[in-house]
Design a protein around this motif. Sequence first.
Motif, PDB file in Angstrom:
ATOM      1  N   UNK A  46       4.813  72.939   1.973  1.00  0.00           N
ATOM      2  CA  UNK A  46       4.825  73.233   0.530  1.00  0.00           C
ATOM      3  C   UNK A  46       6.197  73.653   0.011  1.00  0.00           C
ATOM      4  N   UNK A  47       6.990  74.314   0.837  1.00  0.00           N
ATOM      5  CA  UNK A  47       8.204  74.952   0.328  1.00  0.00           C
ATOM      6  C   UNK A  47       9.511  74.413   0.871  1.00  0.00           C
ATOM      7  N   UNK A  48       9.473  73.500   1.842  1.00  0.00           N
ATOM      8  CA  UNK A  48      10.720  73.062   2.475  1.00  0.00           C
ATOM      9  C   UNK A  48      10.881  71.552   2.387  1.00  0.00           C
ATOM     10  N   UNK A  49      12.115  71.106   2.189  1.00  0.00           N
ATOM     11  CA  UNK A  49      12.365  69.665   2.196  1.00  0.00           C
ATOM     12  C   UNK A  49      12.449  69.131   3.620  1.00  0.00           C
ATOM     13  N   UNK A  50      12.237  67.848   3.746  1.00  0.00           N
ATOM     14  CA  UNK A  50      12.483  67.176   5.021  1.00  0.00           C
ATOM     15  C   UNK A  50      11.395  67.378   6.050  1.00  0.00           C
ATOM     16  N   UNK A  51      11.708  66.999   7.279  1.00  0.00           N
ATOM     17  CA  UNK A  51      10.701  67.030   8.341  1.00  0.00           C
ATOM     18  C   UNK A  51      10.358  68.450   8.766  1.00  0.00           C
ATOM     19  N   UNK A  52       9.173  68.582   9.333  1.00  0.00           N
ATOM     20  CA  UNK A  52       8.683  69.839   9.878  1.00  0.00           C
ATOM     21  C   UNK A  52       8.403  69.606  11.360  1.00  0.00           C
ATOM     22  N   UNK A  70      13.413  72.498   6.898  1.00  0.00           N
ATOM     23  CA  UNK A  70      14.752  72.299   6.364  1.00  0.00           C
ATOM     24  C   UNK A  70      15.159  73.249   5.255  1.00  0.00           C
ATOM     25  N   UNK A  71      14.455  74.346   5.075  1.00  0.00           N
ATOM     26  CA  UNK A  71      14.775  75.314   4.015  1.00  0.00           C
ATOM     27  C   UNK A  71      15.379  76.550   4.652  1.00  0.00           C
ATOM     28  N   UNK A  72      16.470  77.037   4.117  1.00  0.00           N
ATOM     29  CA  UNK A  72      17.163  78.173   4.722  1.00  0.00           C
ATOM     30  C   UNK A  72      16.598  79.536   4.316  1.00  0.00           C
ATOM     31  N   UNK A  73      15.869  79.604   3.223  1.00  0.00           N
ATOM     32  CA  UNK A  73      15.347  80.885   2.751  1.00  0.00           C
ATOM     33  C   UNK A  73      14.286  81.406   3.710  1.00  0.00           C
ATOM     34  N   UNK A  74      14.464  82.641   4.139  1.00  0.00           N
ATOM     35  CA  UNK A  74      13.513  83.248   5.064  1.00  0.00           C
ATOM     36  C   UNK A  74      12.265  83.701   4.302  1.00  0.00           C
ATOM     37  N   UNK A  75      11.105  83.505   4.895  1.00  0.00           N
ATOM     38  CA  UNK A  75       9.860  83.843   4.190  1.00  0.00           C
ATOM     39  C   UNK A  75       9.613  85.350   4.155  1.00  0.00           C
ATOM     40  N   UNK A  76       8.892  85.751   3.111  1.00  0.00           N
ATOM     41  CA  UNK A  76       8.441  87.141   2.989  1.00  0.00           C
ATOM     42  C   UNK A  76       6.975  87.117   2.579  1.00  0.00           C
ATOM     43  N   UNK A  77       6.180  88.029   3.117  1.00  0.00           N
ATOM     44  CA  UNK A  77       4.779  88.086   2.699  1.00  0.00           C
ATOM     45  C   UNK A  77       4.673  88.304   1.193  1.00  0.00           C
ATOM     46  N   UNK A  78       3.762  87.580   0.558  1.00  0.00           N
ATOM     47  CA  UNK A  78       3.580  87.685  -0.882  1.00  0.00           C
ATOM     48  C   UNK A  78       2.652  88.806  -1.265  1.00  0.00           C
ATOM     49  N   UNK A  79       2.551  88.993  -2.570  1.00  0.00           N
ATOM     50  CA  UNK A  79       1.617  89.971  -3.139  1.00  0.00           C
ATOM     51  C   UNK A  79       0.665  89.209  -4.040  1.00  0.00           C
ATOM     52  N   UNK A 103      14.163  82.978  11.898  1.00  0.00           N
ATOM     53  CA  UNK A 103      15.592  82.991  12.172  1.00  0.00           C
ATOM     54  C   UNK A 103      16.175  81.642  11.746  1.00  0.00           C
ATOM     55  N   UNK A 104      17.465  81.639  11.402  1.00  0.00           N
ATOM     56  CA  UNK A 104      18.104  80.387  10.998  1.00  0.00           C
ATOM     57  C   UNK A 104      18.269  79.443  12.183  1.00  0.00           C
ATOM     58  N   UNK A 105      18.187  78.156  11.904  1.00  0.00           N
ATOM     59  CA  UNK A 105      18.506  77.102  12.864  1.00  0.00           C
ATOM     60  C   UNK A 105      19.486  76.165  12.173  1.00  0.00           C
ATOM     61  N   UNK A 106      20.009  75.188  12.912  1.00  0.00           N
ATOM     62  CA  UNK A 106      21.049  74.311  12.373  1.00  0.00           C
ATOM     63  C   UNK A 106      20.718  73.721  11.008  1.00  0.00           C
ATOM     64  N   UNK A 107      19.521  73.162  10.848  1.00  0.00           N
ATOM     65  CA  UNK A 107      19.186  72.474   9.606  1.00  0.00           C
ATOM     66  C   UNK A 107      18.197  73.236   8.736  1.00  0.00           C
ATOM     67  N   UNK A 108      18.031  74.528   8.935  1.00  0.00           N
ATOM     68  CA  UNK A 108      17.072  75.274   8.130  1.00  0.00           C
ATOM     69  C   UNK A 108      16.693  76.581   8.794  1.00  0.00           C
ATOM     70  N   UNK A 109      15.383  76.725   9.071  1.00  0.00           N
ATOM     71  CA  UNK A 109      14.912  77.956   9.693  1.00  0.00           C
ATOM     72  C   UNK A 109      13.737  77.658  10.607  1.00  0.00           C
ATOM     73  N   UNK A 110      13.447  78.626  11.454  1.00  0.00           N
ATOM     74  CA  UNK A 110      12.244  78.621  12.285  1.00  0.00           C
ATOM     75  C   UNK A 110      11.450  79.865  11.927  1.00  0.00           C
ATOM     76  N   UNK A 111      10.172  79.677  11.646  1.00  0.00           N
ATOM     77  CA  UNK A 111       9.255  80.794  11.435  1.00  0.00           C
ATOM     78  C   UNK A 111       8.338  80.800  12.651  1.00  0.00           C
ATOM     79  N   UNK A 112       8.145  81.966  13.252  1.00  0.00           N
ATOM     80  CA  UNK A 112       7.450  82.028  14.524  1.00  0.00           C
ATOM     81  C   UNK A 112       6.439  83.171  14.551  1.00  0.00           C
ATOM     82  N   UNK A 113       5.506  83.056  15.495  1.00  0.00           N
ATOM     83  CA  UNK A 113       4.640  84.182  15.818  1.00  0.00           C
ATOM     84  C   UNK A 113       4.381  84.183  17.316  1.00  0.00           C
ATOM     85  N   UNK A 114       4.012  85.334  17.816  1.00  0.00           N
ATOM     86  CA  UNK A 114       3.604  85.506  19.199  1.00  0.00           C
ATOM     87  C   UNK A 114       2.236  86.169  19.228  1.00  0.00           C
ATOM     88  N   UNK A 115       1.453  85.763  20.220  1.00  0.00           N
ATOM     89  CA  UNK A 115       0.103  86.301  20.359  1.00  0.00           C
ATOM     90  C   UNK A 115      -0.222  86.384  21.848  1.00  0.00           C
TER      91      UNK A 115
END
Length: 120
Positions: A46-52, A70-79, A103-115
């Motif tokens: 929804x929010x980033x250009x290019x491939x995922x 491909x989007x550089x803006x880091x996500x923040x939880x919404x209200x 965290x930033x990557x070469x062409x954008x960002x990576x959003x991650x979780x651990x479980x």
Amino acid sequence: MALGPGLPSLRQARDRTRGQLAAWGIVEQADTVVLLVNELVTNALCHAPGPVRLNLFLENGILHCEVLDGHRTRPRPGRADVQDESGRGLRLVEALAGRWGSHPVDEGKAVWFELSVSVQ
């Protein structure tokens, strides 16, 4: 795994995640993992250009998932207000995952979780 654009990619991400979890013997937390993957991939589509891209890793009982876009803006939880139809996805990730971030990557960002997961 590279994902194409739109809703077919979302289904593909869920299906591939379920398949990989089954191959690793992760049954108990499968629904939670698929929900969290769904939220991160939806945000990227929804929010980033290019491939995922979706990557899953398992090491010592910790599942690590990252979604690259491909989007550089880091996500923040919404209200989100009660009537809002969106804006809760990262709050779900925050509540259900052991840890999450971006965290930033070469062409954008990576959003991650651990479980922490049980392998059967």
